[in-house]
Design an enzyme around this catalytic site. Structure first.
Site, mmCIF file in Angstrom:
data_model
loop_
_atom_site.group_PDB
_atom_site.id
_atom_site.type_symbol
_atom_site.label_atom_id
_atom_site.label_comp_id
_atom_site.label_asym_id
_atom_site.label_seq_id
_atom_site.Cartn_x
_atom_site.Cartn_y
_atom_site.Cartn_z
ATOM 1 N N CYS A 11 0.844 -1.313 -0.031
ATOM 2 C CA CYS A 11 -0.028 -0.057 -0.046
ATOM 3 C C CYS A 11 0.875 1.304 0.002
ATOM 4 O O CYS A 11 1.743 1.590 0.830
ATOM 5 C CB CYS A 11 -0.920 -0.065 1.233
ATOM 6 S SG CYS A 11 -1.942 1.506 1.477
ATOM 7 N N ARG A 48 -12.307 0.284 -5.852
ATOM 8 C CA ARG A 48 -11.954 0.389 -4.672
ATOM 9 C C ARG A 48 -11.480 1.636 -3.892
ATOM 10 O O ARG A 48 -11.412 1.840 -2.845
ATOM 11 C CB ARG A 48 -10.955 -0.578 -4.468
ATOM 12 C CG ARG A 48 -10.229 -0.871 -3.003
ATOM 13 C CD ARG A 48 -9.027 -2.098 -2.871
ATOM 14 N NE ARG A 48 -9.228 -2.637 -1.635
ATOM 15 C CZ ARG A 48 -8.289 -1.907 -0.592
ATOM 16 N NH1 ARG A 48 -7.691 -0.940 -0.987
ATOM 17 N NH2 ARG A 48 -8.291 -2.653 0.681
#
Ligand code: IMP
Length: 499
Positions: free
Chosen positions: A317, A416
Site C-alpha cells: 500500500c 476500491r
C-alpha cells in the site's frame, strides 16, 4: 480549527504482550481459536464463525477459488477478489461451494495422439505425475486412459511415441462412478493398491480424480470450515457501484458472506450498499475500512455484520504516501475495539472486527487478537504460498511469487479507490511486487497457529474471547526494540564457522 490526535499513531511492532499466569490446563492443545465473523446478540450464537481467525485478502494476487478451498479446509475464509466480472467471480464462488473435498478436477490432460514428449513437458510445467487421457484433452472429456510415470521409460527414441501406445487404457483401469462417496472411493484405492482413482459418469466422461494422498490430507483436517450442506464456507469482495447486480449473482452462486472492499469505508456509498444488501438478500455483509470510533459506529448503524479496520498499513500500500490518509494499525484497532465493546455494553449486540493489513510477523496476529480483533485479514502472508493464484518465478537464486496491490496499475481496481469521480485509476495506491515463496499453505499455517496458541498460553488464555478480556500489552521504547533481537553477540554464519 482542525481536530488533532496528539498521541502518535502506533504500529504492532511498538507493542509486546506481558505474560499472565499459565495454569496447568492452559496448553496449546486446549486453546480454541474459534471466532465469530458476523454480529450476534447476547446469548445467541453467530450464524457464521471461523475455526481459525484468518481471512485472505480481497485481492487478485491472493484469493481465488483454489485459495478459498485450501483455506476453508484449514478453518479460515477467503474473500474472492471482486476486481473481475460478476460472472467470473460468481463462477469462482460456485466452484468453491461445489467442491467436494478429496475430489479434484483433473488439471493435467492430453489426448491419445499426443506424444511422450508432450507428457514430459506437461509434467515439467504442472508438477503432476498423473495425466488423464481424454478424447479431446479436456478435464471432463471421455476418459480413454491414464498415464503415470510407471507407464513409460524415457529414451531418445521413445519421445515421439504416441500416448495411445503406452497409456493404461480405460478397460484396464479401476474406476469409481459418479455419486460415489469419498470413503467408498478410499476403500477402492486401498483394495486395489491405487494412487489415483478416476471417477466417471455413465457416458465414461471424467468427473474427478481421487488421490490417496488427498484422502489422507482430508482426514487430517479437523478444522474444516463447512456449511450445513458440508460445502466450504466462502466470502467475496464487492464494491459500492455494481452491488445491485453483483450481490444477487454471488448469492445465487452460494456465497456465505460478502465484504465491501474499499480503502476508506466511512462513506454514504457504503451505507447505501449495506442497506440494499440487507433489504434484498440474506447475505451477510462486512464493511470498511475504518480507523476510528466514528467510522465504526456509522457502518454498524447502517447495518453491517462485521467491520474491517485499517487504512494504509498493507504491505503493497502507498495510500499514505500518495494521499496522506491513514492511521497506525495498532492505534486504529485499539480505538475501534473499544467502540465495539462500548456498543456491545449499550445494545447487547456484538459486532466482530477484522484487522486488515500490516501483519508482518506471526506475533502481530496474536497482538491484534489481544487488542480486540476477532480475526485478521492478510494479503502478503497468503500470497507466498503455492495456493495463491500468481506465478512462481526464480529471481537470482530465490523463488518468489508475484504480488500486486488492488490499487496498482496492474489490478486497476478503480472501484476500491473511487470517491465518486471518474471510472478509472487516476493515480496508483499500490505497488506491483514479489514476495518470497514459502511453500504450501497448510504447513505454514500450522506453524503460525502453533505460535499463536503457545503465546496465548503465555498470556493465560485458552480462547480469543478470554484473550480480549485479560491480555496485558505494553508499549516498547525504541531502545527496547533493539534489546528484543539478538544483540551483542557475534552471529555464527558460514563465513565465520571455522571450528
Ligand atoms: P497485507 O496483509 O499487509 O499484504 O495487506 C493486505 C491488505 O492491503 C488488503 O486486505 C487491503 O486492505 C490492502 N490493499 C490491497 N491492495 C492495496 C493497494 O493497492 N493499496 C493499498 N492497500 C491495498
Amino acid at each position: 480549527m482542525a481536530f488533532y490526535y496528539m498521541e502518535p499513531s502506533r504500529t504492532f511492532s511498538e507493542f509486546l504482550l506481558v505474560p499472565n499466569l499459565t495454569t496447568k490446563e492452559c496448553t496449546p492443545g486446549n486453546v480454541s481459536l474459534r471466532t465469530p465473523i458476523v454480529k450476534f446478540g447476547a446469548g445467541e450464537k453467530p450464524s457464521v464463525s471461523l475455526n481459525i481467525p484468518f481471512a485472505s485478502a480481497v485481492m487478485q494476487a491472493v484469493s481465488d477459488d483454489v485459495m478459498a478451498v485450501a483455506l476453508a479446509r484449514c478453518g479460515g475464509i477467503s474473500f474472492i477478489f471482486g476486481s473481475q466480472s460478476i460472472e467470473d467471480q460468481a463462477a469462482m464462488v460456485r466452484k468453491v461451494k461445489g467442491y467436494k473435498a478429496g475430489f479434484v478436477v483433473s488439471r493435467s490432460n492430453l489426448t491419445p495422439s499426443h506424444s511422450l514428449k508432450d507428457v514430459l513437458e506437461l509434467k515439467e510445467r504442472t508438477g503432476h505425475s498423473t495425466v488423464a487421457i481424454t478424447h479431446d484433452g479436456s478435464p471432463q472429456g471421455k476418459l480413454l486412459g491414464i498415464v503415470t510415470s510407471r507407464d513409460y521409460r524415457i529414451s531418445r527414441d521413445a519421445l515421439t511415441k504416441q500416448v495411445s501406445e503406452f497409456m493404461t487404457p480405460f478397460e484396464s483401469l479401476f474406476y469409481g462412478t459418479s455419486g460415489i462417496t469419498l470413503s467408498e472411493a478410499n476403500d477402492l484405492i486401498w483394495e486395489h493398491k491405487l494412487n489415483c482413482l478416476p471417477i466417471v459418469d455413465k457416458e465414461q466422461k471424467l468427473d474427478y480424480l481421487v488421490f490417496r494422498k488427498d484422502y489422507d490430507a482430508h482426514k487430517e483436517n479437523p478444522y474444516e470450515l463447512l456449511d450445513e450442506n458440508k460445502s466450504y464456507i466462502v466470502g467475496a469482495g464487492i464494491n459500492t457501484k455494481d452491488y445491485m447486480e453483483r450481490v444477487p449473482a454471488l448469492a445465487e452462486a452460494g456465497v456465505d458472506v460478502v465484504v465491501i472492499d474499499s480503502s476508506d469505508g466511512f462513506s454514504e456509498w457504503q451505507r447505501e450498499t449495506i442497506q440494499y444488501v440487507k433489504a434484498n438478500t440474506n447475505v451477510k455483509i462486512g464493511a470498511g475500512n475504518v480507523v476510528d470510533r466514528e467510522g465504526f459506529l456509522y457502518l454498524v448503524e447502517s447495518g453491517a455484520d462485521f467491520i474491517k479496520v485499517g487504512i494504509g498499513g498493507g504491505s503493497i500500500c502507498i495510500t499514505r504516501e500518495q494521499k496522506g490518509i491513514g492511521r497506525g494499525q495498532a492505534s486504529a484497532l485499539i480505538e475501534v475495539a473499544a467502540a465495539r465493546d462500548d456498543y456491545y455494553r449499550e445494545t447487547g449486540i456484538y459486532v466482530p472486527i477484522c484487522s486488515d493489513g500490516g501483519i508482518v510477523h506471526d506475533y502481530h496476529i496474536t497482538l491484534s487478537l489481544a487488542m480486540g480483533a476477532d480475526f485478521v485479514m492478510m494479503g502478503r502472508y497468503f500470497a507466498r504460498f503455492d495456493e495463491s493464484p500468481t506465478r512462481k518465478l526464480k529471481v537470482g537464486t530465490n523463488f518468489v511469487k508475484e504480488f500486486w496491490g488492488e490499487g496498482s496499475n496492474r489490478a486497476r481496481n478503480w472501484q476500491r479507490y473511487d470517491t465518486g469521480g471518474k471510472e478509472s485509476l487516476v493515480f496508483e495506491e499500490g505497488v506491483d511486487s514479489y514476495v518470497p515463496y514459502a511453500g504450501g499453505l497448510q504447513e505454514n499455517l500450522d506453524r503460525t497457529i502453533h505460535k499463536i496458541k503457545s503465546t496465548m498460553c503465555n498470556c493465560g488464555s485458552t480462547s480469543i474471547e478470554e484473550l480480549h478480556r485479560t491480555a496485558r500489552i505494553t508499549l516498547v521504547s525504541a531502545t527496547s526494540i533493539v534489546e528484543g533481537g539478538a544483540h551483542d553477540v557475534i552471529l555464527k554464519d558460514s563465513s565465520l564457522s571455522g571450528e
